[in-house]
Design a protein around this motif. Structure first.
Motif, PDB file in Angstrom:
ATOM      1  N   ILE A  31       0.849  -1.201   0.000  1.00 42.85           N
ATOM      2  CA  ILE A  31       0.000   0.000   0.000  1.00 42.85           C
ATOM      3  C   ILE A  31       0.876   1.239   0.000  1.00 42.85           C
ATOM      4  O   ILE A  31       1.890   1.286   0.687  1.00 42.85           O
ATOM      5  CB  ILE A  31      -0.919   0.029   1.242  1.00 42.85           C
ATOM      6  N   GLN A  32       0.458   2.240  -0.779  1.00 45.15           N
ATOM      7  CA  GLN A  32       1.062   3.574  -0.695  1.00 45.15           C
ATOM      8  C   GLN A  32       0.009   4.532  -0.149  1.00 45.15           C
ATOM      9  O   GLN A  32      -1.121   4.552  -0.650  1.00 45.15           O
ATOM     10  CB  GLN A  32       1.489   4.070  -2.088  1.00 45.15           C
ATOM     11  N   TYR A  33       0.370   5.280   0.881  1.00 43.70           N
ATOM     12  CA  TYR A  33      -0.506   6.328   1.417  1.00 43.70           C
ATOM     13  C   TYR A  33       0.383   7.548   1.587  1.00 43.70           C
ATOM     14  O   TYR A  33       1.201   7.613   2.503  1.00 43.70           O
ATOM     15  CB  TYR A  33      -1.124   5.881   2.744  1.00 43.70           C
ATOM     16  N   LEU A  34       0.250   8.497   0.654  1.00 40.59           N
ATOM     17  CA  LEU A  34       1.155   9.647   0.590  1.00 40.59           C
ATOM     18  C   LEU A  34       0.358  10.944   0.590  1.00 40.59           C
ATOM     19  O   LEU A  34      -0.670  11.047  -0.097  1.00 40.59           O
ATOM     20  CB  LEU A  34       1.995   9.577  -0.696  1.00 40.59           C
ATOM     21  N   HIS A  35       0.828  11.926   1.347  1.00 41.27           N
ATOM     22  CA  HIS A  35       0.193  13.244   1.408  1.00 41.27           C
ATOM     23  C   HIS A  35       1.152  14.246   0.775  1.00 41.27           C
ATOM     24  O   HIS A  35       2.168  14.586   1.362  1.00 41.27           O
ATOM     25  CB  HIS A  35      -0.099  13.580   2.879  1.00 41.27           C
ATOM     26  N   PHE A  36       0.822  14.678  -0.447  1.00 40.34           N
ATOM     27  CA  PHE A  36       1.668  15.589  -1.219  1.00 40.34           C
ATOM     28  C   PHE A  36       1.226  17.042  -1.043  1.00 40.34           C
ATOM     29  O   PHE A  36       0.029  17.326  -1.056  1.00 40.34           O
ATOM     30  CB  PHE A  36       1.542  15.284  -2.722  1.00 40.34           C
ATOM     31  N   LYS A  37       2.220  17.942  -0.937  1.00 43.99           N
ATOM     32  CA  LYS A  37       1.959  19.389  -1.014  1.00 43.99           C
ATOM     33  C   LYS A  37       2.854  19.959  -2.094  1.00 43.99           C
ATOM     34  O   LYS A  37       4.081  19.903  -1.979  1.00 43.99           O
ATOM     35  CB  LYS A  37       2.261  20.072   0.313  1.00 43.99           C
ATOM     36  N   LEU A  38       2.241  20.510  -3.149  1.00 42.75           N
ATOM     37  CA  LEU A  38       2.983  21.051  -4.289  1.00 42.75           C
ATOM     38  C   LEU A  38       2.896  22.569  -4.281  1.00 42.75           C
ATOM     39  O   LEU A  38       1.787  23.123  -4.259  1.00 42.75           O
ATOM     40  CB  LEU A  38       2.393  20.543  -5.608  1.00 42.75           C
ATOM     41  N   GLN A  39       4.045  23.218  -4.323  1.00 40.64           N
ATOM     42  CA  GLN A  39       4.046  24.675  -4.483  1.00 40.64           C
ATOM     43  C   GLN A  39       3.630  25.007  -5.917  1.00 40.64           C
ATOM     44  O   GLN A  39       3.723  24.153  -6.807  1.00 40.64           O
ATOM     45  CB  GLN A  39       5.434  25.233  -4.171  1.00 40.64           C
ATOM     46  N   PRO A  40       3.174  26.249  -6.152  1.00 39.03           N
ATOM     47  CA  PRO A  40       2.774  26.619  -7.518  1.00 39.03           C
ATOM     48  C   PRO A  40       3.882  26.266  -8.511  1.00 39.03           C
ATOM     49  O   PRO A  40       5.057  26.518  -8.241  1.00 39.03           O
ATOM     50  CB  PRO A  40       2.559  28.141  -7.422  1.00 39.03           C
ATOM     51  N   GLY A  41       3.506  25.648  -9.603  1.00 38.06           N
ATOM     52  CA  GLY A  41       4.468  25.301 -10.649  1.00 38.06           C
ATOM     53  C   GLY A  41       5.166  23.962 -10.449  1.00 38.06           C
ATOM     54  O   GLY A  41       5.836  23.480 -11.360  1.00 38.06           O
ATOM     55  N   ALA A  42       5.031  23.348  -9.278  1.00 36.47           N
ATOM     56  CA  ALA A  42       5.747  22.088  -9.007  1.00 36.47           C
ATOM     57  C   ALA A  42       5.143  20.926  -9.800  1.00 36.47           C
ATOM     58  O   ALA A  42       3.929  20.870 -10.020  1.00 36.47           O
ATOM     59  CB  ALA A  42       5.705  21.779  -7.515  1.00 36.47           C
ATOM     60  N   ARG A  43       6.022  20.009 -10.213  1.00 38.84           N
ATOM     61  CA  ARG A  43       5.601  18.804 -10.949  1.00 38.84           C
ATOM     62  C   ARG A  43       6.129  17.580 -10.215  1.00 38.84           C
ATOM     63  O   ARG A  43       7.178  17.631  -9.579  1.00 38.84           O
ATOM     64  CB  ARG A  43       6.197  18.773 -12.361  1.00 38.84           C
ATOM     65  N   VAL A  44       5.401  16.463 -10.358  1.00 37.54           N
ATOM     66  CA  VAL A  44       5.812  15.210  -9.719  1.00 37.54           C
ATOM     67  C   VAL A  44       5.708  14.079 -10.721  1.00 37.54           C
ATOM     68  O   VAL A  44       4.724  13.988 -11.466  1.00 37.54           O
ATOM     69  CB  VAL A  44       4.884  14.874  -8.513  1.00 37.54           C
ATOM     70  N   THR A  45       6.736  13.225 -10.753  1.00 36.02           N
ATOM     71  CA  THR A  45       6.621  11.923 -11.408  1.00 36.02           C
ATOM     72  C   THR A  45       6.852  10.897 -10.313  1.00 36.02           C
ATOM     73  O   THR A  45       7.907  10.886  -9.675  1.00 36.02           O
ATOM     74  CB  THR A  45       7.673  11.753 -12.523  1.00 36.02           C
ATOM     75  N   HIS A  46       5.841  10.098 -10.061  1.00 32.61           N
ATOM     76  CA  HIS A  46       5.907   9.168  -8.932  1.00 32.61           C
ATOM     77  C   HIS A  46       5.689   7.732  -9.424  1.00 32.61           C
ATOM     78  O   HIS A  46       4.816   7.473 -10.255  1.00 32.61           O
ATOM     79  CB  HIS A  46       4.837   9.544  -7.896  1.00 32.61           C
ATOM     80  N   ALA A  47       6.485   6.823  -8.884  1.00 34.97           N
ATOM     81  CA  ALA A  47       6.403   5.417  -9.307  1.00 34.97           C
ATOM     82  C   ALA A  47       5.298   4.673  -8.556  1.00 34.97           C
ATOM     83  O   ALA A  47       5.243   4.706  -7.326  1.00 34.97           O
ATOM     84  CB  ALA A  47       7.748   4.741  -9.052  1.00 34.97           C
ATOM     85  N   ILE A  48       4.438   4.025  -9.333  1.00 33.84           N
ATOM     86  CA  ILE A  48       3.430   3.117  -8.765  1.00 33.84           C
ATOM     87  C   ILE A  48       3.407   1.885  -9.669  1.00 33.84           C
ATOM     88  O   ILE A  48       2.943   1.982 -10.815  1.00 33.84           O
ATOM     89  CB  ILE A  48       2.006   3.714  -8.769  1.00 33.84           C
ATOM     90  N   PRO A  49       3.922   0.745  -9.199  1.00 30.44           N
ATOM     91  CA  PRO A  49       3.896  -0.445 -10.049  1.00 30.44           C
ATOM     92  C   PRO A  49       2.486  -0.681 -10.606  1.00 30.44           C
ATOM     93  O   PRO A  49       1.511  -0.481  -9.883  1.00 30.44           O
ATOM     94  CB  PRO A  49       4.297  -1.572  -9.090  1.00 30.44           C
ATOM     95  N   ARG A  50       2.405  -1.070 -11.889  1.00 31.68           N
ATOM     96  CA  ARG A  50       1.084  -1.097 -12.522  1.00 31.68           C
ATOM     97  C   ARG A  50       0.151  -2.149 -11.940  1.00 31.68           C
ATOM     98  O   ARG A  50      -1.045  -2.121 -12.198  1.00 31.68           O
ATOM     99  CB  ARG A  50       1.199  -1.227 -14.039  1.00 31.68           C
ATOM    100  N   SER A  51       0.698  -3.070 -11.147  1.00 32.79           N
ATOM    101  CA  SER A  51      -0.179  -4.055 -10.496  1.00 32.79           C
ATOM    102  C   SER A  51      -1.014  -3.425  -9.376  1.00 32.79           C
ATOM    103  O   SER A  51      -1.932  -4.038  -8.859  1.00 32.79           O
ATOM    104  CB  SER A  51       0.671  -5.190  -9.917  1.00 32.79           C
ATOM    105  N   LEU A  52      -0.680  -2.195  -8.983  1.00 29.09           N
ATOM    106  CA  LEU A  52      -1.423  -1.538  -7.904  1.00 29.09           C
ATOM    107  C   LEU A  52      -2.535  -0.649  -8.476  1.00 29.09           C
ATOM    108  O   LEU A  52      -2.294   0.111  -9.423  1.00 29.09           O
ATOM    109  CB  LEU A  52      -0.493  -0.657  -7.057  1.00 29.09           C
ATOM    110  N   ASN A  53      -3.724  -0.734  -7.907  1.00 32.80           N
ATOM    111  CA  ASN A  53      -4.769   0.240  -8.219  1.00 32.80           C
ATOM    112  C   ASN A  53      -4.409   1.543  -7.514  1.00 32.80           C
ATOM    113  O   ASN A  53      -3.844   1.523  -6.418  1.00 32.80           O
ATOM    114  CB  ASN A  53      -6.139  -0.251  -7.724  1.00 32.80           C
ATOM    115  N   ALA A  54      -4.734   2.675  -8.143  1.00 34.22           N
ATOM    116  CA  ALA A  54      -4.296   3.950  -7.570  1.00 34.22           C
ATOM    117  C   ALA A  54      -5.323   5.051  -7.777  1.00 34.22           C
ATOM    118  O   ALA A  54      -6.084   5.045  -8.749  1.00 34.22           O
ATOM    119  CB  ALA A  54      -2.961   4.367  -8.185  1.00 34.22           C
TER     120      ALA A  54
END
Ligand code: FE
Length: 291
Positions: free
Chosen positions: A178-201
């Motif tokens: 399980i992944q349980y993540l709380h993200f806070k992005l400043q204006p303009g911020a970008r994220v590429t995050h890994a989630i193995p495709r076997s996981l529903n997200a």
């Protein structure tokens, strides 16, 4: 390549328990469940007046886990096995109901008396058949024990409750990945995050807004993701009036077992549900002692 957006749905305002205001991301008519996630409630966010705070009086659970994550305000809990405690801003309680218990979840004394801000989340995570009748169990994580990770630029902050982000691992032990993540992005911020495709997200936008696959999604909206890639890309909404974006990212390996669900019980068959009701009514999940 990034995971696609399968659906975006609003989290309508509902009341539950004794009159607690909640944005319920799901179940909804759009999405009944996202295996193994059964429910996601965003409590508040609300400023309560003195005497206004409400909670969830004694009720049972069997067959799954409830995960409470507070952002503002305090909730108290006690259960039929004598377990009791308080969780406040930034704290997490990961409760494995397993074979069953009766508990209450009520606002902290100060919140009731003085009013104040209330905001938090409750997530229900299903258990595989082999774990449904395990003894109830708690993992309690004060805010100080929840790792915080940052992107290289510092424009992205993540509280890692479960799983991993920017090389930082969470502290909760889970029955399934399980992944349980709380993200806070400043204006303009970008994220590429890994989630193995076997996981529903899924992503849930808490405040501000985010952009994903060219689509802008505002707060109080749920985004369910496709399973065709091992990463997801998203960014803070570019709309200049927004102050960045805050979201939950939840992902887990689906259980792929039949779900028989009614109210506070989630089993595999109707017969097991009936047994849960019988056990509850007969007091076999215990009762909460009056203090
Ligand atoms: Fe509960």
């Amino acid at each position: 390549m990034s995971r696609s957006v399968r659906a975006v749905s609003p989290a309508p305002l509902v009341t539950d328990g004794d009159g607690v205001a909640i944005h319920r991301a799901f179940p909804s008519h759009a999405i009944s469940e996202l295996d193994p996630f059964l429910l996601l409630d965003h409590l508040g966010p609300v400023t309560l007046r003195p005497g206004e705070a409400r909670g969830f009086p004694d009720h049972p659970h069997r067959g799954f886990e409830t995960v409470t994550y507070m952002l503002e305000g305090e909730f108290q809990h006690r259960d039929s096995f004598g377990h009791a405690g308080t969780i406040g801003a930034g704290d997490v309680q990961w409760m494995t109901a397993g074979s069953g218990l009766v508990h209450s979840e009520t606002p902290g004394d100060s919140l009731v008396k003085n009013g104040g801000r209330l905001q938090g989340f409750q997530l229900w995570v299903n258990l595989p058949k082999r774990d449904k009748m395990k003894a109830p169990h708690y993992q309690e994580l004060p805010a100080a024990r929840i790792p915080v990770a940052y992107s290289d630029s510092g424009a992205v902050e993540v509280r890692v409750i479960a799983g991993e982000a920017f090389g930082v691992k969470g502290a909760v032990e889970t029955h399934i990945p399980i992944q349980y993540l709380h993200f806070k992005l400043q204006p303009g911020a970008r994220v590429t995050h890994a989630i193995p495709r076997s996981l529903n997200a899924l992503l849930y936008v808490i405040s501000g807004g985010i952009e994903i696959n060219g689509r802008s999604v505002p707060q109080f909206h749920l985004i369910s993701l496709g399973n065709e890639a091992d990463t997801v890309d998203f960014a803070a909404a570019s709309d200049a009036s927004r102050s960045g974006g805050e979201l939950l990212l939840l992902a887990a390996e689906p259980i792929n077992e039949p779900v028989a669900r009614y109210g506070p019980f989630v089993m595999n068959t109707r017969q097991e549900l009936e047994q849960a009701f019988d056990d509850y009514r007969a007091g076999r999940m215990g009762t909460i002692a009056v203090s």
